[in-house]
Scaffold this motif. Structure first.
Motif, PDB file in Angstrom:
ATOM      1  N   THR A   1      30.235 -32.689 -18.286  1.00 11.32           N
ATOM      2  CA  THR A   1      30.937 -33.654 -17.446  1.00 11.32           C
ATOM      3  C   THR A   1      30.746 -33.313 -15.970  1.00 11.32           C
ATOM      4  O   THR A   1      30.414 -32.179 -15.613  1.00 11.32           O
ATOM      5  CB  THR A   1      32.442 -33.681 -17.762  1.00 11.32           C
TER       6      THR A   1
ATOM      7  N   ALA B   1      42.287 -35.120 -19.502  1.00  4.98           N
ATOM      8  CA  ALA B   1      41.870 -36.523 -19.563  1.00  4.98           C
ATOM      9  C   ALA B   1      42.129 -37.232 -18.237  1.00  4.98           C
ATOM     10  O   ALA B   1      41.277 -37.981 -17.749  1.00  4.98           O
ATOM     11  CB  ALA B   1      42.598 -37.235 -20.703  1.00  4.98           C
TER      12      ALA B   1
ATOM     13  N   SER C   1      39.715 -36.021 -15.633  1.00  8.86           N
ATOM     14  CA  SER C   1      38.403 -36.598 -15.896  1.00  8.86           C
ATOM     15  C   SER C   1      38.317 -38.041 -15.383  1.00  8.86           C
ATOM     16  O   SER C   1      37.289 -38.453 -14.854  1.00  8.86           O
ATOM     17  CB  SER C   1      38.117 -36.555 -17.394  1.00  8.86           C
ATOM     18  N   GLN C   2      39.397 -38.791 -15.542  1.00  9.90           N
ATOM     19  CA  GLN C   2      39.411 -40.193 -15.100  1.00  9.90           C
ATOM     20  C   GLN C   2      39.517 -40.329 -13.584  1.00  9.90           C
ATOM     21  O   GLN C   2      38.940 -41.234 -12.999  1.00  9.90           O
ATOM     22  CB  GLN C   2      40.573 -40.937 -15.747  1.00  9.90           C
TER      23      GLN C   2
END
Length: 115
Positions: A37, A82, A85-86
């Motif tokens: 990522t 999460a 990450s967003q």
């Protein structure tokens, strides 16, 4: 008699690779060779972010080991990852997010009873 010391070729190659510009040898809490990522790759490229990531991971493990609710802590960690990450599209955001999570984990750790 020549006192020259012979150094193995693999050692020299490894040393040269570590010294190449752009080679990142920072330690994160995960295997940087498997970083996929943007956030993981950014952490691996930055000594500061790598250090913060290691600090956060150590606190996370400490909280898990003392928490009466380890599954809840795991869920919160997954949610935090999460959201990061967003939302995080740059190193500054990742740094802020890590610092925030470190403060959260410190507060939880300080309120957990010793095992």
């Amino acid at each position: 008699m020549n006192n020259t010391r012979c150094v193995s070729f693999p050692f020299v190659v490894a040393l040269l690779i570590l010294c190449l510009p752009g080679t990142n040898v920072f330690a994160a809490s995960f295997d940087c060779a498997k970083a996929t990522t943007f956030q993981e790759q950014t952490i691996c490229k930055s000594p500061e972010l790598s250090h913060l990531d290691q600090e956060m991971a150590a606190l996370y493990k400490a909280v898990l080991s003392t928490s009466p609710r380890p599954e809840q802590i795991k869920d919160e960690q997954r949610q935090w990852l999460a959201i990061r990450s967003q939302l995080c599209a740059d190193a500054a955001c990742i740094k802020t997010s890590l610092e925030y999570r470190i403060r959260e984990l410190q507060a939880i750790y300080e309120t957990n009873p010793a095992p």
